[in-house]
Design a protein around this motif. Sequence first.
Motif, PDB file in Angstrom:
ATOM      1  N   ASP A 193      -5.562   2.349   3.885  1.00  0.00           N
ATOM      2  CA  ASP A 193      -4.683   1.197   4.099  1.00  0.00           C
ATOM      3  C   ASP A 193      -5.520   0.074   4.703  1.00  0.00           C
ATOM      4  O   ASP A 193      -5.596  -0.090   5.926  1.00  0.00           O
ATOM      5  CB  ASP A 193      -3.523   1.577   5.019  1.00  0.00           C
ATOM      6  CG  ASP A 193      -2.456   0.489   5.066  1.00  0.00           C
ATOM      7  OD1 ASP A 193      -2.700  -0.607   4.533  1.00  0.00           O
ATOM      8  OD2 ASP A 193      -1.383   0.733   5.673  1.00  0.00           O
ATOM      9  N   GLN A 194      -6.145  -0.702   3.844  1.00  0.00           N
ATOM     10  CA  GLN A 194      -7.139  -1.686   4.267  1.00  0.00           C
ATOM     11  C   GLN A 194      -6.561  -2.757   5.190  1.00  0.00           C
ATOM     12  O   GLN A 194      -7.275  -3.312   6.031  1.00  0.00           O
ATOM     13  CB  GLN A 194      -7.735  -2.370   3.021  1.00  0.00           C
ATOM     14  CG  GLN A 194      -8.446  -1.429   2.071  1.00  0.00           C
ATOM     15  CD  GLN A 194      -9.869  -1.127   2.486  1.00  0.00           C
ATOM     16  OE1 GLN A 194     -10.326  -1.554   3.536  1.00  0.00           O
ATOM     17  NE2 GLN A 194     -10.586  -0.382   1.654  1.00  0.00           N
ATOM     18  N   GLN A 195      -5.276  -3.052   5.071  1.00  0.00           N
ATOM     19  CA  GLN A 195      -4.691  -4.143   5.851  1.00  0.00           C
ATOM     20  C   GLN A 195      -4.069  -3.667   7.160  1.00  0.00           C
ATOM     21  O   GLN A 195      -3.567  -4.488   7.934  1.00  0.00           O
ATOM     22  CB  GLN A 195      -3.654  -4.869   5.000  1.00  0.00           C
ATOM     23  CG  GLN A 195      -4.270  -5.592   3.796  1.00  0.00           C
ATOM     24  CD  GLN A 195      -3.222  -6.266   2.951  1.00  0.00           C
ATOM     25  OE1 GLN A 195      -2.586  -5.634   2.102  1.00  0.00           O
ATOM     26  NE2 GLN A 195      -3.020  -7.554   3.181  1.00  0.00           N
ATOM     27  N   ASN A 196      -4.141  -2.392   7.413  1.00  0.00           N
ATOM     28  CA  ASN A 196      -3.565  -1.852   8.654  1.00  0.00           C
ATOM     29  C   ASN A 196      -4.555  -0.905   9.321  1.00  0.00           C
ATOM     30  O   ASN A 196      -4.337   0.311   9.386  1.00  0.00           O
ATOM     31  CB  ASN A 196      -2.235  -1.141   8.363  1.00  0.00           C
ATOM     32  CG  ASN A 196      -1.123  -2.123   8.017  1.00  0.00           C
ATOM     33  OD1 ASN A 196      -0.657  -2.870   8.873  1.00  0.00           O
ATOM     34  ND2 ASN A 196      -0.727  -2.136   6.752  1.00  0.00           N
ATOM     35  N   TYR A 244      -3.699  -1.805  -4.972  1.00  0.00           N
ATOM     36  CA  TYR A 244      -3.053  -2.512  -3.871  1.00  0.00           C
ATOM     37  C   TYR A 244      -2.300  -3.705  -4.461  1.00  0.00           C
ATOM     38  O   TYR A 244      -2.775  -4.332  -5.418  1.00  0.00           O
ATOM     39  CB  TYR A 244      -4.088  -3.038  -2.877  1.00  0.00           C
ATOM     40  CG  TYR A 244      -4.938  -1.989  -2.210  1.00  0.00           C
ATOM     41  CD1 TYR A 244      -4.549  -1.405  -1.008  1.00  0.00           C
ATOM     42  CD2 TYR A 244      -6.164  -1.608  -2.756  1.00  0.00           C
ATOM     43  CE1 TYR A 244      -5.346  -0.451  -0.377  1.00  0.00           C
ATOM     44  CE2 TYR A 244      -6.968  -0.656  -2.144  1.00  0.00           C
ATOM     45  CZ  TYR A 244      -6.553  -0.085  -0.954  1.00  0.00           C
ATOM     46  OH  TYR A 244      -7.349   0.850  -0.332  1.00  0.00           O
ATOM     47  N   TYR A 298      -5.620   8.089   4.299  1.00  0.00           N
ATOM     48  CA  TYR A 298      -4.652   9.069   3.817  1.00  0.00           C
ATOM     49  C   TYR A 298      -5.332   9.897   2.720  1.00  0.00           C
ATOM     50  O   TYR A 298      -5.200   9.622   1.534  1.00  0.00           O
ATOM     51  CB  TYR A 298      -3.412   8.371   3.264  1.00  0.00           C
ATOM     52  CG  TYR A 298      -2.651   7.559   4.295  1.00  0.00           C
ATOM     53  CD1 TYR A 298      -1.572   8.115   4.987  1.00  0.00           C
ATOM     54  CD2 TYR A 298      -3.015   6.241   4.572  1.00  0.00           C
ATOM     55  CE1 TYR A 298      -0.867   7.370   5.929  1.00  0.00           C
ATOM     56  CE2 TYR A 298      -2.317   5.495   5.516  1.00  0.00           C
ATOM     57  CZ  TYR A 298      -1.257   6.068   6.182  1.00  0.00           C
ATOM     58  OH  TYR A 298      -0.563   5.329   7.127  1.00  0.00           O
ATOM     59  N   PHE A 301       0.836  -1.198   0.000  1.00  0.00           N
ATOM     60  CA  PHE A 301       0.000   0.000   0.000  1.00  0.00           C
ATOM     61  C   PHE A 301       0.866   1.241   0.000  1.00  0.00           C
ATOM     62  O   PHE A 301       1.874   1.314   0.698  1.00  0.00           O
ATOM     63  CB  PHE A 301      -0.909   0.025   1.237  1.00  0.00           C
ATOM     64  CG  PHE A 301      -1.581   1.364   1.453  1.00  0.00           C
ATOM     65  CD1 PHE A 301      -2.715   1.707   0.739  1.00  0.00           C
ATOM     66  CD2 PHE A 301      -1.051   2.290   2.353  1.00  0.00           C
ATOM     67  CE1 PHE A 301      -3.325   2.952   0.923  1.00  0.00           C
ATOM     68  CE2 PHE A 301      -1.658   3.531   2.542  1.00  0.00           C
ATOM     69  CZ  PHE A 301      -2.790   3.860   1.826  1.00  0.00           C
ATOM     70  N   SER A 302       0.436   2.191  -0.792  1.00  0.00           N
ATOM     71  CA  SER A 302       1.003   3.536  -0.736  1.00  0.00           C
ATOM     72  C   SER A 302      -0.131   4.499  -1.050  1.00  0.00           C
ATOM     73  O   SER A 302      -0.926   4.241  -1.963  1.00  0.00           O
ATOM     74  CB  SER A 302       2.120   3.720  -1.754  1.00  0.00           C
ATOM     75  OG  SER A 302       2.408   5.106  -1.921  1.00  0.00           O
ATOM     76  N   ASN A 336      -7.547   1.918  -5.060  1.00  0.00           N
ATOM     77  CA  ASN A 336      -7.045   2.449  -3.785  1.00  0.00           C
ATOM     78  C   ASN A 336      -7.466   3.914  -3.641  1.00  0.00           C
ATOM     79  O   ASN A 336      -6.969   4.786  -4.346  1.00  0.00           O
ATOM     80  CB  ASN A 336      -5.515   2.300  -3.769  1.00  0.00           C
ATOM     81  CG  ASN A 336      -4.859   3.013  -2.606  1.00  0.00           C
ATOM     82  OD1 ASN A 336      -5.514   3.421  -1.646  1.00  0.00           O
ATOM     83  ND2 ASN A 336      -3.539   3.163  -2.692  1.00  0.00           N
TER      84      ASN A 336
END
Length: 563
Positions: free
Chosen positions: A233-236, A172, A241, A165-166, A229
Amino acid sequence: MAQQSKKIMIYQLLPRLFGNKQQSNIPYGTITQNGSGKFEDITSQALDGIKELGTTHVWFTGVISHATLTDYSTDGLPANNAQVVKGRAGSPYAVRDYYDVDPDLAVVVKNRMAEFEALIQRTHAKGLKVIIDFVPNHVARQYQSKMKPAGVKDFGEGDDVHVAFSPANDYYYVPGKDLVVPAPKSDQPTPLSVLQQQHYTESPAKATGNNVFSERPSVDDWYETIKLNYGVDQQNGAKQYFNPTPAVWTKMRDILVYWTGKGVDGFRCDMAEMVPLAFWQWVIPEVKKINPSLIFIGEAYDPTTYKSFLTTGQFDYLYDKVGLYDGLKRLIRSEDNADVNDIRKVWQQESAGFGDHMLRFLENHDEERIASPGFVGKAEFALPAMVVSATLSGGPVMTYFGQEAGEPGAGAEGFGGEDNRTTIFDYWGIPEHQKWMNNGAFDGGQLSPDQQALRNYYVKLLQFAGSSEAIANGELWEIPVGGNMNKRMYGYVRYTANQRLLILVNFDRHYRMESQVQIPAQILQNRPFTTAEDKLSDLKLTDLKDNTIPVWVLPMSAQILAF
């Protein structure tokens, strides 16, 4: 929330299926074998027939160019890889170019955009508005825009593919892993058996559209799509952002502005809940700067979020699937747990205060056809539910093409199999709808007497609902009918100072609704009545006394009594 100036009446159709006159339906058949409707098939006569159903807006589904197995290489549009396409024609929700239209729908492929623009003009000439799909959550695996305006960057162009992710990335990623396309289900036919086996390579793998952040989506996932995206940050912990504004936001705004410039009057926003609320809060006002009368319809399924999507998110309307549709389906099917309390719950609780912003329907491209064996098998059993859908609020009501002819969605067309639905993935002729189409005359010339009666009921109901002041803007007052023990009968009054309607629906398969309904003084406002007239039939009641209406409603039927 503000009153509706006019009730919106939507007719949904897939151009690929709507105008297709071919009757050779071969499972997984090619466009040559099974045919495809064109923009040009939606003629002035067809639009007259659509408008006869009280329609104000036509939702043209599957207009935007999507992944397909049909080869248009001579026009610069080669077929996509069969491993990441569902069906022969492909899913309309796996967009491969947001700035192009589906070549299947053009008589002359190189003129496809002009042919769509001509359809918009024909639709507007009939006094109808145009809705198309906006698919913001995901794109086709092989997305590449060949028709984008100069200076527009494609999705993923410039992404750092070495990080999962950025905030600066459009997609993603699963760094260091190659995508593993799932094998088809063993009981499901596949085009790979009739096409040359193809290998699809994606390295590194991108996340799949339904939030699968793995290189191994399952066959039941939306494996043919890539998740976009929006700066989450779907995984965190779903950390957001949003500053600076993510590139996907501005790209999507520009796409909406592009289609608005073509004359599109509204957007049905696919899986709106899977995109951040903040995006909608930003983008809808942005696009309405171009055309303030645009409408945005959100596909949403969580009643706890409805209010926020309508207020914060700025949507004009939302799907009412989980509330009214699901409850009405149980009543239509006469299931053991069917209860008219589900209707009461919708307007008193789930959509209290914003019922006029809920879109009601009994069929669409995702749901089973009413006349299919898996739903109820008889289109007429749904008429009381259609009356509720059309009259419970001032919000939009939608009809799906073929619904008014009792189309059962029969046949294992291809990817979807025998699922009681009309395919969105394959080329197919729609037999009962084709009887109304009558080889392009669109006059119902081949419909049976029962089908003619069904369509006439829809015409009468929808024309009245779309023109009724009480339904568009009236108050709602529940009326006790059928006794406390009967969970299959329901009544309510919709009323304004100028119009009063008693709406009665009987979902019972065996018993008549018999009652004496005394209209409350609050509704009467010192204006007594002595007559009542059913807007759905020839029934007229005269010499009524004491502001009381004798009720006699047959099983699986309805009345709209103006008094």
